[in-house]
Motif scaffolding. Structure first.
Motif, mmCIF file in Angstrom:
data_model
loop_
_atom_site.group_PDB
_atom_site.id
_atom_site.type_symbol
_atom_site.label_atom_id
_atom_site.label_comp_id
_atom_site.label_asym_id
_atom_site.label_seq_id
_atom_site.Cartn_x
_atom_site.Cartn_y
_atom_site.Cartn_z
ATOM 1 N N CYS A 93 10.541 6.893 5.043
ATOM 2 C CA CYS A 93 11.857 7.364 4.603
ATOM 3 C C CYS A 93 12.974 6.670 5.380
ATOM 4 O O CYS A 93 14.014 6.312 4.813
ATOM 5 C CB CYS A 93 11.969 8.876 4.766
ATOM 6 N N GLU A 94 12.766 6.475 6.671
ATOM 7 C CA GLU A 94 13.744 5.767 7.493
ATOM 8 C C GLU A 94 13.924 4.326 6.991
ATOM 9 O O GLU A 94 15.038 3.813 6.924
ATOM 10 C CB GLU A 94 13.295 5.759 8.958
ATOM 11 N N ILE A 95 12.813 3.687 6.636
ATOM 12 C CA ILE A 95 12.886 2.328 6.100
ATOM 13 C C ILE A 95 13.727 2.315 4.825
ATOM 14 O O ILE A 95 14.627 1.486 4.652
ATOM 15 C CB ILE A 95 11.469 1.785 5.813
ATOM 16 N N ALA A 96 13.420 3.238 3.914
ATOM 17 C CA ALA A 96 14.129 3.297 2.639
ATOM 18 C C ALA A 96 15.613 3.562 2.845
ATOM 19 O O ALA A 96 16.473 2.895 2.245
ATOM 20 C CB ALA A 96 13.516 4.380 1.755
ATOM 21 N N GLN A 97 15.926 4.511 3.694
ATOM 22 C CA GLN A 97 17.329 4.858 3.932
ATOM 23 C C GLN A 97 18.079 3.700 4.565
ATOM 24 O O GLN A 97 19.212 3.377 4.181
ATOM 25 C CB GLN A 97 17.400 6.094 4.831
ATOM 26 N N THR A 98 17.471 3.027 5.513
ATOM 27 C CA THR A 98 18.116 1.919 6.207
ATOM 28 C C THR A 98 18.399 0.760 5.262
ATOM 29 O O THR A 98 19.444 0.103 5.356
ATOM 30 C CB THR A 98 17.248 1.432 7.376
ATOM 31 N N LEU A 99 17.479 0.505 4.348
ATOM 32 C CA LEU A 99 17.643 -0.614 3.418
ATOM 33 C C LEU A 99 18.494 -0.262 2.213
ATOM 34 O O LEU A 99 18.743 -1.115 1.359
ATOM 35 C CB LEU A 99 16.261 -1.105 2.964
ATOM 36 N N GLY A 100 18.943 0.986 2.120
ATOM 37 C CA GLY A 100 19.833 1.373 1.034
ATOM 38 C C GLY A 100 19.132 1.761 -0.247
ATOM 39 O O GLY A 100 19.770 1.849 -1.305
ATOM 40 N N ALA A 101 17.822 2.009 -0.203
ATOM 41 C CA ALA A 101 17.099 2.440 -1.396
ATOM 42 C C ALA A 101 17.462 3.885 -1.728
ATOM 43 O O ALA A 101 17.826 4.672 -0.849
ATOM 44 C CB ALA A 101 15.591 2.311 -1.181
ATOM 45 N N GLU A 102 17.354 4.217 -2.987
ATOM 46 C CA GLU A 102 17.659 5.569 -3.438
ATOM 47 C C GLU A 102 16.411 6.348 -3.820
ATOM 48 O O GLU A 102 16.446 7.572 -3.901
ATOM 49 C CB GLU A 102 18.616 5.515 -4.631
ATOM 50 N N LYS A 103 15.303 5.635 -4.077
ATOM 51 C CA LYS A 103 14.075 6.280 -4.539
ATOM 52 C C LYS A 103 12.920 5.895 -3.631
ATOM 53 O O LYS A 103 12.878 4.785 -3.103
ATOM 54 C CB LYS A 103 13.751 5.841 -5.973
ATOM 55 N N ILE A 104 11.972 6.827 -3.496
ATOM 56 C CA ILE A 104 10.756 6.521 -2.755
ATOM 57 C C ILE A 104 9.555 6.981 -3.594
ATOM 58 O O ILE A 104 9.438 8.151 -3.960
ATOM 59 C CB ILE A 104 10.746 7.148 -1.344
ATOM 60 N N VAL A 105 8.707 6.022 -3.952
ATOM 61 C CA VAL A 105 7.517 6.277 -4.763
ATOM 62 C C VAL A 105 6.366 6.638 -3.837
ATOM 63 O O VAL A 105 6.130 5.963 -2.830
ATOM 64 C CB VAL A 105 7.155 5.032 -5.598
ATOM 65 N N VAL A 106 5.621 7.692 -4.177
ATOM 66 C CA VAL A 106 4.574 8.183 -3.292
ATOM 67 C C VAL A 106 3.276 8.406 -4.073
ATOM 68 O O VAL A 106 3.282 9.040 -5.131
ATOM 69 C CB VAL A 106 4.988 9.507 -2.613
ATOM 70 N N HIS A 107 2.171 7.869 -3.535
ATOM 71 C CA HIS A 107 0.843 8.242 -4.002
ATOM 72 C C HIS A 107 0.497 9.566 -3.330
ATOM 73 O O HIS A 107 0.462 9.640 -2.094
ATOM 74 C CB HIS A 107 -0.191 7.191 -3.626
ATOM 75 N N CYS A 108 0.239 10.595 -4.105
ATOM 76 C CA CYS A 108 0.016 11.932 -3.527
ATOM 77 C C CYS A 108 -1.446 12.355 -3.529
ATOM 78 O O CYS A 108 -1.774 13.490 -3.178
ATOM 79 C CB CYS A 108 0.874 12.955 -4.255
ATOM 80 N N TRP A 109 -2.313 11.457 -3.926
ATOM 81 C CA TRP A 109 -3.750 11.614 -3.703
ATOM 82 C C TRP A 109 -4.330 10.210 -3.561
ATOM 83 O O TRP A 109 -3.750 9.233 -4.041
ATOM 84 C CB TRP A 109 -4.444 12.397 -4.829
#
Length: 298
Positions: A93-109
């Motif tokens: 999340c820190e990576i995404a926020q720092t780079l200015g991304a708005e979405k984070i895709v997650v594999h949940c299994w």
């Protein structure tokens, strides 16, 4: 209007040692609206350098695909595994926020447990959604392949438990499970589907040995005319990422990627005008401060 991205996982892999510098070297070789950054396990030891490099080059990273190992940890029944998942997800999340991304895709299994413990997965996902929200990120659950059932039942249950949750429909696992039409016609499109991954699949129903190699669109068995009609019928205006890979030991297969990106624009979102390369035009954030925070969490 749909934004069309290219996944860095499409050109960064074992064959080129998962080289994170490839994005900075070749991002201007394709016409797209930005990139979906695939976080890989070799990134963590050099995060500060990678983030600074992308910022200097002005690469536009609109979405981050969280480390796939997080899915393995979410589905593991060991409680300590989820503690590790939360820590790893926080860094992502820190990576995404720092780079200015708005979405984070997650594999949940993930492997090896997959969706064997669904109630556990649902409860853990709810906690991670809240964690992403604290970073101002849209948490998107991907319809990954399952061993116990199809992914649609899990997406529907998550939408029931967490009405605001977002989903990613990847065409390949949807076709693998024989659920492409069912997923496209599900009520989850009305509110929850906010991102799409484009890959093709050439095998039969749950044919595990046909999951790889991953095919470029139109090279497999997906009915792309049906999928295009479904996007239009659902009035889909969300983002679309080309994930289908073309890996090279050296260099970057711009021709293959541009052909598939143009297919997406012309067939799946035909009203889009051609966009410039994925250059980041946002104001740079306080990168040094954020890098320090990320590295302190590791």
């Amino acid at each position: 209007m749909n934004s069309v991205y290219l996944s860095t996982g499409a050109f960064t892999g074992r064959i080129n040692h998962r080289n994170p510098d490839l994005l900075a070297q070749y991002f201007d070789r394709v016409r797209c609206d930005g990139f979906e950054l695939m976080v890989m396990d070799n990134f963590y030891e050099q995060l500060g350098r990678i983030i600074s490099l992308y910022q200097r080059c002005g690469v536009r990273i609109c979405c981050v695909h969280a480390d796939k190992h997080i899915g393995d940890l979410i589905s593991c029944p060991d409680s300590e595994a989820f503690v590790q998942a939360e820590k790893l997800f926080s860094v992502n999340c820190e990576i995404a926020q720092t780079l200015g991304a708005e979405k984070i895709v997650v594999h949940c299994w993930g492997i090896p447990d997959s969706d064997r413990y669904p109630e556990q997965i649902y409860g853990r996902v709810e906690k991670l959604v809240a964690q992403a929200d604290r970073y101002g990120l849209d948490f998107l659950v991907e319809n990954c392949v399952c061993t116990q059932s199809g992914p649609l039942v899990h997406l529907q249950k998550l939408a029931e438990l967490i009405p605001e949750i977002g989903f990613v429909i990847d065409t390949r696992p949807a076709q693998f499970h024989g659920q492409l039409q069912e997923q496209c016609e599900s009520m989850i499109w009305k509110k929850n589907v906010r991102h799409v991954h484009i890959n093709d699949y050439g095998g039969g129903l749950m044919q595990w040995d046909a999951l790889y190699p991953i095919l470029q669109p139109t090279k497999g068995k997906i009915d792309w005319d049906f999928f295009a009609r479904s996007l239009q019928k659902n009035h889909y205006t969300g983002s679309i990422t080309l994930e289908a890979p073309s890996m090279l030991e050296q260099g970057f297969d711009a021709q293959t990627f541009q052909r598939s990106i143009d297919f997406i624009r012309n067939r799946l979102c035909p009203k889009n005008d051609s966009q410039p390369v994925g250059k980041n035009e946002k104001n740079n954030r306080n990168v040094a401060l954020r890098i320090d925070r990320i590295e302190n969490k590791r």
